[in-house]
Design an enzyme around this catalytic site. Sequence first.
Site, mmCIF file in Angstrom:
data_model
loop_
_atom_site.group_PDB
_atom_site.id
_atom_site.type_symbol
_atom_site.label_atom_id
_atom_site.label_comp_id
_atom_site.label_asym_id
_atom_site.label_seq_id
_atom_site.Cartn_x
_atom_site.Cartn_y
_atom_site.Cartn_z
ATOM 1 N N SER A 28 1.118 0.130 1.462
ATOM 2 C CA SER A 28 1.615 0.244 2.981
ATOM 3 C C SER A 28 2.983 -0.011 3.092
ATOM 4 C CB SER A 28 0.918 -0.671 3.864
ATOM 5 O OG SER A 28 -0.466 -0.747 3.607
ATOM 6 N N HIS A 59 0.063 5.428 5.775
ATOM 7 C CA HIS A 59 -0.291 6.075 4.513
ATOM 8 C C HIS A 59 -0.220 7.483 4.606
ATOM 9 C CE1 HIS A 59 -1.842 2.540 2.295
ATOM 10 N NE2 HIS A 59 -1.607 1.910 3.370
ATOM 11 N N HIS A 81 -8.681 2.570 0.722
ATOM 12 C CA HIS A 81 -8.975 0.850 0.920
ATOM 13 C C HIS A 81 -10.496 0.842 1.001
ATOM 14 C CE1 HIS A 81 -4.813 1.097 2.163
ATOM 15 N NE2 HIS A 81 -4.675 -0.207 1.649
ATOM 16 N N TYR A 83 -11.679 -1.340 2.951
ATOM 17 C CA TYR A 83 -11.861 -1.504 4.492
ATOM 18 C C TYR A 83 -12.200 -0.275 5.340
ATOM 19 C CZ TYR A 83 -6.811 -1.139 5.175
ATOM 20 O OH TYR A 83 -5.574 -0.510 5.072
ATOM 21 N N GLU A 84 -11.502 0.570 4.616
ATOM 22 C CA GLU A 84 -11.806 2.070 5.375
ATOM 23 C C GLU A 84 -13.121 2.696 5.385
ATOM 24 O OE1 GLU A 84 -8.073 4.764 5.133
ATOM 25 O OE2 GLU A 84 -7.952 3.357 3.331
ATOM 26 N N ALA A 111 1.399 -4.685 -0.002
ATOM 27 C CA ALA A 111 1.811 -5.592 1.374
ATOM 28 C C ALA A 111 0.771 -6.702 1.089
ATOM 29 C CB ALA A 111 1.936 -5.145 2.636
ATOM 30 N N MET A 209 -5.745 -6.841 0.506
ATOM 31 C CA MET A 209 -6.830 -5.847 0.805
ATOM 32 C C MET A 209 -6.870 -4.710 -0.364
ATOM 33 S SD MET A 209 -7.206 -5.789 4.862
ATOM 34 C CE MET A 209 -6.500 -7.190 5.604
ATOM 35 N N SER A 210 -6.234 -4.976 -1.050
ATOM 36 C CA SER A 210 -6.208 -3.862 -2.071
ATOM 37 C C SER A 210 -6.089 -4.240 -3.781
ATOM 38 C CB SER A 210 -4.961 -2.677 -1.861
ATOM 39 O OG SER A 210 -3.777 -3.161 -1.847
ATOM 40 N N ASN A 233 4.049 -11.467 5.519
ATOM 41 C CA ASN A 233 3.862 -12.471 6.487
ATOM 42 C C ASN A 233 3.319 -13.779 5.687
ATOM 43 O OD1 ASN A 233 1.210 -10.726 5.867
ATOM 44 N ND2 ASN A 233 0.294 -12.521 6.668
ATOM 45 N N HIS A 246 0.077 -5.924 12.253
ATOM 46 C CA HIS A 246 0.050 -5.006 11.616
ATOM 47 C C HIS A 246 1.476 -4.119 11.290
ATOM 48 C CE1 HIS A 246 -1.255 -1.683 8.591
ATOM 49 N NE2 HIS A 246 -0.902 -1.007 9.347
HETATM 50 N N1 HPA Z 1 -3.884 -11.013 4.738
HETATM 51 C C1 HPA Z 1 -4.470 -9.992 3.975
HETATM 52 N N2 HPA Z 1 -3.813 -9.028 3.802
HETATM 53 C C2 HPA Z 1 -2.691 -8.804 4.074
HETATM 54 C C3 HPA Z 1 -2.068 -9.719 4.529
HETATM 55 C C4 HPA Z 1 -2.513 -10.961 4.963
HETATM 56 O O1 HPA Z 1 -2.274 -11.862 5.704
HETATM 57 N N3 HPA Z 1 -0.646 -9.209 4.962
HETATM 58 C C5 HPA Z 1 -0.645 -8.161 4.367
HETATM 59 N N4 HPA Z 1 -1.793 -7.764 3.831
#
Ligand code: HPA
Length: 271
Positions: A28, A59, A81, A83-84, A111, A209-210, A233, A246
């Site tokens: 991302s 993306h 992903h 989650y998609e 990320a 998440m990847s 973050n 996001h």
């Molecule tokens: N958690 C999960 N996935 C992420 C995060 C997070 O804090 N930041 C970027 N992708």
Amino acid sequence: MIAKIKETADFLKGKTNFTPEVGIILGSGLGGLVKAIDIKHSFEYGEIPNFPVSTVEGHHGRLIFGVLEGKNVIAMQGRFHYYEGYPMHEVTFPVRVLKLLGIKALFLSNAAGGLNKSFEVGDLMIIRDHINMFPENPLRGKNLDELGTRFPEMSEAYDKKLIAKARAIAKKHNIKTQMGVYVGSAGPTLETPSEYNMFRILGADVTGMSTVPEVIVARHMNIPCFAISVVTNLAEPEITDKPTSHDEVQNVAEVAEPKLTLIFKELVKGV
Ligand code: HPA
């Protein structure tokens, strides 16, 4: 399954006549490396037979064939992903196609949220190992014996030689890098403060998440992997008035991206 992978690889071979050395999957907001590639062919995911179509914001969903630092590479600008809603075999399908096209190494970026208390937003973390917290393993089901063994070894999921080279490159260019463990989980929710804490206790330094599914499938096929997380973050369970958005993830990724690009470029040169 194998027939579909071959069909897709044959389609791409027929259109490109190109043997890649390195596959690159860009996370991302981390697609900037593409600007450094001398693009020979590019396909929208929607044009590629059997490819799922990426939906998430940021993306682009393009498969790029080109030359980077004198090496033939294929870059995925945007990934699939879990989650998609894609099943694991679709999330990881492109990695199997890349193998049939001939890649000798796989580079990935993502990320991630920082768990390690010494990390700062914008840090790059070289992944030295992962923890798979997805509810499913992409290799579950009948083993594809043509691609790899039933019980693949995971003692060196991330290639130690590539890690050493990347660290030397970062040092040469005065780029601060962290090293650590990535925990991958399904998302799409970011973690609760208690979940962040749990992952930290489990021994992870960042969470995302990847990456984990793709690396598992690549290692099944014995492809050396190298991955970097951009810390977008920080998980601060004690600070509840500063949630992660996001947008924040995307903005930080874009700022950190040139450092990541430099490391990937120099690493590709040496493969
Ligand atoms: N958690 C999960 N996935 C992420 C995060 C997070 O804090 N930041 C970027 N992708």
